[in-house]
Design a protein around this motif. Structure first.
Motif, mmCIF file in Angstrom:
data_model
loop_
_atom_site.group_PDB
_atom_site.id
_atom_site.type_symbol
_atom_site.label_atom_id
_atom_site.label_comp_id
_atom_site.label_asym_id
_atom_site.label_seq_id
_atom_site.Cartn_x
_atom_site.Cartn_y
_atom_site.Cartn_z
ATOM 1 N N ASP A 314 0.795 -1.442 -0.041
ATOM 2 C CA ASP A 314 0.035 0.032 -0.093
ATOM 3 C C ASP A 314 0.646 1.437 0.210
ATOM 4 O O ASP A 314 1.344 1.943 1.258
ATOM 5 C CB ASP A 314 -1.288 -0.414 0.914
ATOM 6 C CG ASP A 314 -2.034 1.225 1.292
ATOM 7 O OD1 ASP A 314 -2.137 2.794 0.424
ATOM 8 O OD2 ASP A 314 -2.798 1.834 2.454
ATOM 9 N N ALA A 317 -1.347 4.728 0.806
ATOM 10 C CA ALA A 317 -0.554 5.188 2.696
ATOM 11 C C ALA A 317 0.093 5.275 3.336
ATOM 12 O O ALA A 317 -0.078 5.376 4.798
ATOM 13 C CB ALA A 317 -2.267 4.507 3.179
ATOM 14 N N SER A 318 1.051 5.112 2.626
ATOM 15 C CA SER A 318 2.483 4.577 3.396
ATOM 16 C C SER A 318 3.078 5.740 3.997
ATOM 17 O O SER A 318 3.012 6.708 3.941
ATOM 18 C CB SER A 318 3.072 3.407 2.117
ATOM 19 O OG SER A 318 4.361 3.744 3.391
ATOM 20 N N PRO A 386 -1.964 -1.095 9.184
ATOM 21 C CA PRO A 386 -2.093 1.423 8.187
ATOM 22 C C PRO A 386 -2.109 1.191 10.069
ATOM 23 O O PRO A 386 -1.498 2.897 9.735
ATOM 24 C CB PRO A 386 -3.543 1.563 8.345
ATOM 25 C CG PRO A 386 -3.267 -0.207 7.507
ATOM 26 C CD PRO A 386 -2.184 -0.964 7.898
ATOM 27 N N GLU A 387 -2.545 0.619 11.229
ATOM 28 C CA GLU A 387 -2.357 1.684 12.558
ATOM 29 C C GLU A 387 -1.133 1.693 13.102
ATOM 30 O O GLU A 387 -1.474 2.627 13.858
ATOM 31 C CB GLU A 387 -3.643 1.408 12.726
ATOM 32 C CG GLU A 387 -5.839 0.961 12.248
ATOM 33 C CD GLU A 387 -6.757 1.018 13.323
ATOM 34 O OE1 GLU A 387 -6.417 1.944 13.383
ATOM 35 O OE2 GLU A 387 -6.159 0.045 14.032
ATOM 36 N N ARG A 390 0.582 4.396 11.237
ATOM 37 C CA ARG A 390 -0.123 5.441 11.458
ATOM 38 C C ARG A 390 1.288 6.283 12.355
ATOM 39 O O ARG A 390 1.246 7.429 11.948
ATOM 40 C CB ARG A 390 -1.319 6.163 11.740
ATOM 41 C CG ARG A 390 -2.101 6.832 12.199
ATOM 42 C CD ARG A 390 -3.106 7.286 12.872
ATOM 43 N NE ARG A 390 -3.653 6.306 13.689
ATOM 44 C CZ ARG A 390 -3.890 5.405 13.818
ATOM 45 N NH1 ARG A 390 -5.039 4.976 13.668
ATOM 46 N NH2 ARG A 390 -4.567 5.143 15.567
ATOM 47 N N HIS A 451 4.486 -2.322 3.943
ATOM 48 C CA HIS A 451 3.801 -1.370 4.763
ATOM 49 C C HIS A 451 1.938 -1.712 3.582
ATOM 50 O O HIS A 451 2.063 -1.451 2.785
ATOM 51 C CB HIS A 451 3.496 0.550 4.415
ATOM 52 C CG HIS A 451 1.886 0.560 4.490
ATOM 53 N ND1 HIS A 451 1.150 1.351 3.715
ATOM 54 C CD2 HIS A 451 1.391 1.070 5.965
ATOM 55 C CE1 HIS A 451 0.127 1.436 4.872
ATOM 56 N NE2 HIS A 451 0.480 1.815 5.821
#
Lengths: 482, 94
Positions: A314, A317-318, A386-387, A390, A451
Motif C-alpha cells: 500500500d 497510505a504509506s 496501517p494503524e 500511523r 506497508h
C-alpha cells in the motif's frame, strides 16, 4: 501480426460479405470501379458474391484475419505487396478520392456504415487465432481422450499443485501471450532444479494453469526472472528442509492497474491477481523446473504460501517510500521484490501510541524468528499495518529509523546466545570473550518493511526469512517489463 | 475433436536421460572412496567415523567439501570426485 501473411495483389483490393447490407449496396459501385481500373474482391461468406466480379474466395478468412480486416466493406490500396491506404464503409466522396474515380453509385445514399468483418466475429475469433497464429506456439500438444475428464487429466499428469487448474488450450495460451510484447520463444530464465531454459511461452502456459489474466503475465515473467538469479537461489529455497518459499511484493502503478490487494486480508485469499500471480510462479518451478515436494523440495513442513504468496504494497497510505525504492529501484517503476519467507505471524500491540514502545513490541516478537538464540543467519520481512504505520508517520520516523531501532532492540549479549545458555542446547558456538558483545539479530537493512494491510487492527505481521547472504538467499528487485 | 481437448504441455518436456548407475563395488578394499561433506554442522563427525571404518577395510579415503549446503555442488567439484574416486558417500548432518 503473423510473419507468414498471405499476399494480396497490387492495386485496389476489397473485402466484402453477402450478409452485409452495405456490401450489397456497394456491389454495383465495385462493378463500376472494376470496369474503370480493376479491383480484386475477397468475399468472406458467399464465393459467388458479388456476382459478375469473379470474387476471390476468403471463406477460410485467412486473408481477412492476417490483414486485420475489422469491418466490411474495406478497400485497400496495395503497392509492392504492402498496404498503403485503407477505407472502411461507404462514403461516396471518400470512395471517389480513394479510387480516383468519379460518379460512383449515383443512386446510392451518400453514406452507410459497414458491418463487422467475420474475421473478428466473437464466436470465431478464438478459433481463427489458433488456426492462423497457433504455429508460433512450440509446446508439445497433449490430446485429452474423449472419455477422459479434462480436469482429472490435468491432475493425472502431475501438472497441478493439488488444486484444480485452468486447462491450457492453445486459444487461452495465445490470449495470455497478448499480455506481453516479448517473443514467445524468448528465454526468460534457467529454472532450477532441473536448470531448464524457460521461454515466455512456457511461463504463459503455467500462468493459464494458475488462473492469471493476460495482463498479469509481465508480473509473472518478472517474478520468474527474479527468483532464478544466483542471489535469490531458488534451488536452495526449494530444496531446504525449512518451510520457506518465494514471496512476491509488487510495487508501482501496475498494482492498481491489475486491481491487486494491498488492504484488508492482504496476505489472505480472495484477490485474483494476488492469488494467481504467486501460484503461476510456483507452477513454473514445479512444471518447468521440476521442483516437486518429496523430490528436490525436501521441506519438513512447507507453508500454505507455497501454493503462491504474492501481494502489493500500500504505497498511497504509506509513511515511507516504497519497498522497491528503498532497495534501489527508481520511483514510479513497476517492480517485483522476491523474498524467501515463511508463513506470516501476527504482532499484536494495541496500546503503543509512540514509536519507541511499538518498536519494543515488534523487537520482542521478531527476536523469536526461527529461534531466540539464532542471530544474523536469517532475514525477515515486517509487514507494517496501517494503524501501526500511523504511529510512525505522526512521529515522523523514517523507514531507516524504524529498521535501525528494531536492530538495536533485537541485539542480544553473546552470553545469552551461547550454546547451553538458558538451559537450551541450541545457540551459537561463541568464544568466551564474546560474552559481553552485543550481537544483532539481523543484518543491516533488515527487517524489510512493507506497508500493507487494511481496515482496523493495531497489528503488523512477521514473515520470517531463510538463510541470508551469498550462501543462502537475498531479496531481489526486478523491474516488470511490458 | 474440439480445440479445447488439445492442451499445451506446461513442463520442460524433458525425458530425463536414463543415466545408468555406476557398477556397485564388490569390495571397498583397494578402492578410492570419496567422502563429501556438504558443510552442515557435525557432518565431520559422521564422516570421520566412516573414514575410520573404510580405512580399516583397506580403502583409500579422499575428503571433499561443498562450499555451502544451500547450493548444489560446483560442477568442477563433481568432476573432481568422479575422476578421482571409485565411489562417493555424501553426508547429510545436523
Amino acid at each position: 501480426m503473423s510473419r507468414e501473411r498471405p499476399p494480396l495483389p497490387d492495386g485496389l483490393v476489397a473485402f466484402v460479405k453477402r450478409d452485409c447490407p452495405t456490401c450489397e449496396l456497394v456491389a454495383p459501385v465495385l462493378a463500376q470501379v472494376a470496369a474503370q481500373q480493376g479491383v480484386t474482391v475477397y468475399t468472406q461468406d458467399d464465393p459467388a458474391f458479388p456476382a459478375g466480379l469473379s470474387p476471390e474466395d476468403d471463406t477460410s478468412l485467412e486473408r481477412s484475419w492476417h490483414w486485420e480486416i475489422e469491418s466490411v466493406p474495406t478497400l485497400l490500396r496495395v503497392r509492392q505487396g504492402a498496404e498503403t491506404a485503407r477505407l472502411e464503409g461507404w462514403q461516396r466522396q471518400e470512395w471517389e478520392a480513394f479510387t480516383g474515380a468519379s460518379g460512383l453509385g449515383p443512386d446510392l445514399p451518400d453514406w452507410r456504415p459497414g458491418c463487422g468483418s467475420l474475421s473478428v466475429d466473437p464466436s470465431l475469433e478464438a478459433a481463427l487465432r489458433v488456426r492462423f497464429s497457433g504455429s508460433k506456439l512450440h509446446a508439445r500438444r497433449v490430446e485429452v481422450a474423449s472419455l477422459e475428464d479434462e480436469m482429472e487429466a490435468l491432475f493425472a499428469r502431475g501438472w497441478t499443485d493439488g488444486l484444480p487448474v485452468v486447462p491450457p488450450t492453445e486459444s487461452r495460451v495465445l490470449s495470455m501471450l497478448e499480455g506481453t510484447t516479448r517473443d514467445p520463444q524468448e528465454v526468460v530464465a534457467v529454472v532450477a532444479p532441473d536448470l531448464v531454459p524457460c521461454t515466455v511461452e512456457k511461463v504463459a502456459i503455467n500462468a493459464v494453469l494458475a488462473g492469471c489474466k493476460p495482463e498479469y503475465l509481465p508480473v509473472v515473467l518478472a517474478a520468474v526472472e527474479a527468483v532464478c538469479t544466483d542471489a535469490f537461489n531458488i534451488h536452495g529455497v526449494l530444496a531446504t528442509t525449512m518451510g520457506v518459499g518465494p514471496i512476491i511484493v509488487v510495487n508501482g502503478p501496475i498494482r492498481r492497474a491489475l486491481g491487486m490487494n494491498s488492504g484488508i486480508n492482504v496476505l489472505g485469499q480472495g484477490n485474483r491477481a494476488n492469488a494467481s500471480i504467486g501460484r503461476a510462479l510456483q507452477l513454473v518451478i514445479r512444471n518447468v523446473g521440476g521442483g516437486r515436494p518429496g523430490e528436490v523440495d525436501r521441506a519438513t513442513y512447507g507453508n500454505p504460501g507455497k501454493l503462491g504468496f504474492c501481494f502489493a504494497e500500500d504505497e498511497e497510505a504509506s509513511p515511507w517510500e516504497p519497498l522497491s525504492v528503498s532497495l534501489g529501484a527508481a520511483p514510479g517503476t513497476n517492480t517485483v521484490t522476491v523474498f524467501a519467507g515463511e508463513g506470516p505471524r501476527n504482532i499484536l500491540d494495541q496500546l503503543a501510541r509512540e514509536p519507541e514502545p511499538l518498536c519494543r513490541s515488534m523487537a520482542a516478537c521478531l527476536g523469536s524468528v526461527h529461534h531466540p538464540k539464532i542471530v544474523m543467519g536469517m532475514d525477515c520481512m515486517l509487514v507494517v499495518g496501517p494503524e501501526h504505520a500511523r504511529i510512525f508517520r505522526e512521529a515522523g520516523w523514517s523507514r531507516q529509523q524504524v529498521i535501525e531501532r528494531i536492530r538495536e532492540l533485537t541485539a542480544r549479549r553473546g552470553a545469552e546466545l551461547m550454546r547451553g545458555a538458558d538451559e537450551m542446547a541450541e545457540g551459537l558456538p561463541l568464544p568466551e570473550e564474546a560474552r559481553d558483545a552485543m550481537l544483532p539479530k539481523f543484518r543491516e537493512g533488515i527487517p524489510l518493511l512493507v506497508h500493507a494491510g487494511g481496515g482496523a487492527g493495531l497489528f503488523s505481521a512477521i514473515i520470517g526469512g531463510w538463510l541470508t547472504g551469498a550462501e543462502g538467499s537475498l531479496p531481489v528487485v526486478q523491474e516488470i517489463a511490458a | 475433436m474440439s480445440e479445447s481437448r488439445i492442451l499445451l504441455d506446461p513442463t520442460s518436456e524433458r525425458q530425463p536421460g536414463n543415466r545408468p548407475r555406476a557398477p556397485r563395488l564388490a569390495t571397498v578394499s583397494g578402492k578410492t572412496i570419496g567422502l563429501l561433506d556438504i558443510s552442515k554442522p557435525r557432518g565431520d563427525i559422521f564422516l570421520d567415523t566412516l573414514e575410520a571404518g573404510l580405512t580399516e577395510r583397506g580403502a583409500t579415503v579422499v575428503r571433499y567439501r561443498k562450499p555451502t549446503f544451500a547450493k548444489p555442488a560446483p560442477v568442477d567439484l563433481r568432476h573432481e570426485i568422479a575422476t578421482q574416486c571409485d565411489a562417493v558417500v555424501e553426508a547429510l548432518a545436523d
